[in-house]
Write a protein that holds these residues in place. Sequence first.
Motif, short mmCIF file in Angstrom:
data_model
loop_
_atom_site.label_atom_id
_atom_site.label_comp_id
_atom_site.label_asym_id
_atom_site.label_seq_id
_atom_site.Cartn_x
_atom_site.Cartn_y
_atom_site.Cartn_z
N ARG A 15 53.21 33.92 -26.62
CA ARG A 15 51.82 34.35 -26.78
C ARG A 15 51.71 35.61 -27.64
N GLU A 16 52.65 36.51 -27.46
CA GLU A 16 52.62 37.74 -28.27
C GLU A 16 52.80 37.41 -29.74
N MET A 17 53.65 36.45 -30.07
CA MET A 17 53.87 36.11 -31.47
C MET A 17 52.70 35.30 -32.03
N LEU A 18 52.07 34.48 -31.20
CA LEU A 18 50.84 33.82 -31.64
C LEU A 18 49.78 34.86 -32.01
N ALA A 19 49.70 35.92 -31.21
CA ALA A 19 48.72 36.97 -31.47
C ALA A 19 49.02 37.73 -32.76
N ARG A 20 50.26 37.62 -33.25
CA ARG A 20 50.65 38.29 -34.50
C ARG A 20 50.72 37.30 -35.66
N ASN A 21 50.02 36.18 -35.48
CA ASN A 21 49.80 35.19 -36.55
C ASN A 21 51.03 34.38 -36.92
N TRP A 22 52.00 34.28 -36.02
CA TRP A 22 53.10 33.36 -36.21
C TRP A 22 52.69 31.98 -35.68
N ARG A 23 53.18 30.93 -36.32
CA ARG A 23 53.09 29.60 -35.74
C ARG A 23 54.32 29.44 -34.85
N VAL A 24 54.12 29.16 -33.60
CA VAL A 24 55.20 29.12 -32.62
C VAL A 24 55.36 27.70 -32.08
N SER A 25 56.55 27.16 -32.21
CA SER A 25 56.93 25.91 -31.56
C SER A 25 58.05 26.20 -30.59
N LEU A 26 58.14 25.40 -29.54
CA LEU A 26 59.13 25.64 -28.49
C LEU A 26 59.91 24.36 -28.21
N VAL A 27 61.22 24.44 -28.39
CA VAL A 27 62.13 23.37 -28.00
C VAL A 27 62.67 23.72 -26.62
#
Length: 346
Positions: A15-27
């Motif tokens: 969530r913190e990286m989403l808030a910094r405009n990263w696209r985050v995927s999780l395996v």
Amino acid sequence: MLGDATSVHVQRWAREMLARNWRVSLVTARPAPVDGVEQHVLKPVARSRDWLARVGEAKARVAALRPDIVHAHYVTSYGYLAAHVPGVPRVMTAWGSDLLVTPQRNLALRWLTGWILRRATLITGDSADLLALAHRWAPAVPTELIHWGVDLARFRPTPWATKPGAEAVSLRSWEPNYQIDTVLRALALVRKERPDVRLHLLGGGSQETELRALAASLGLGESVDFHGRVDDAGMAAALARSKLSISVPVSDATSVSVLESMASGVAVLATDLPANRAWLPAEALVPAGDAQVLATRWLALLVDDALTRRLAAANAERMARDGDRRAQMDEMDRLYRMLLSSWPPQ
């Protein structure tokens, strides 16, 4: 990211990286809802050796995503999968037991841990002793101290006068490493002089049956409350009532529950471990597994409210200065961008 979606720490990081405009995927091999994060679920992992059989599946999932960076949380599981991913910067975050405990079991695990770490582009950890171990195994790989941090808007001091006089809390899981049995034995000793003391146990875990039986055999009765797992709001509410938080595991890196307790303006008694020495004064540290010493320190804080309040205030001040999760995640964001700017290596 590669990590357990069921982990609150992985969820917060994402969530913190989403808030910094990263696209985050999780395996992940352990899925759970995380808003805004695309998940790619591996076959379940029941035993440690199952990770060996997940390499091909994990590589295919990551390859389909074509990520700029791969970041694995927990070296000796998801780090093993990430170590096989070619062509991108590989960040590995050590959590504690993956370096402090698992490699000590046998020579093969020590060799494997070193191999994984040497495949990293960057290693992060939340305590100096953890990073020292990582450097020993992979001296050519850069390391950075990044701790989980605390949401200081949620975990904050409450007026001392609103706290009942003899309430304490433990936020640690009910698993063997966290020594909740030692806390219960110490409580039994404390009650001989302070029968009004009350302990709240919030962790939850596999030892619930044994711990409830121990509490009954010690005659603790209503002096201990087994709350089990609660959310952040539940933890903050318990800390708001308490003057003391107890964390006495055998092995640990920097504990988020210790940091959250400190940020809440609560005194802390914790095991004398390198990670805790970085955050707490000597008078707040106790030997692992020693119920008598824990009880003695606990009673001293019950007797001397001024001392307890001084320790609590110092904890809150330290976290206001060094504990903000946003600052830690800002630094991680900077490190990600630095990796991208220097990739591929010349």
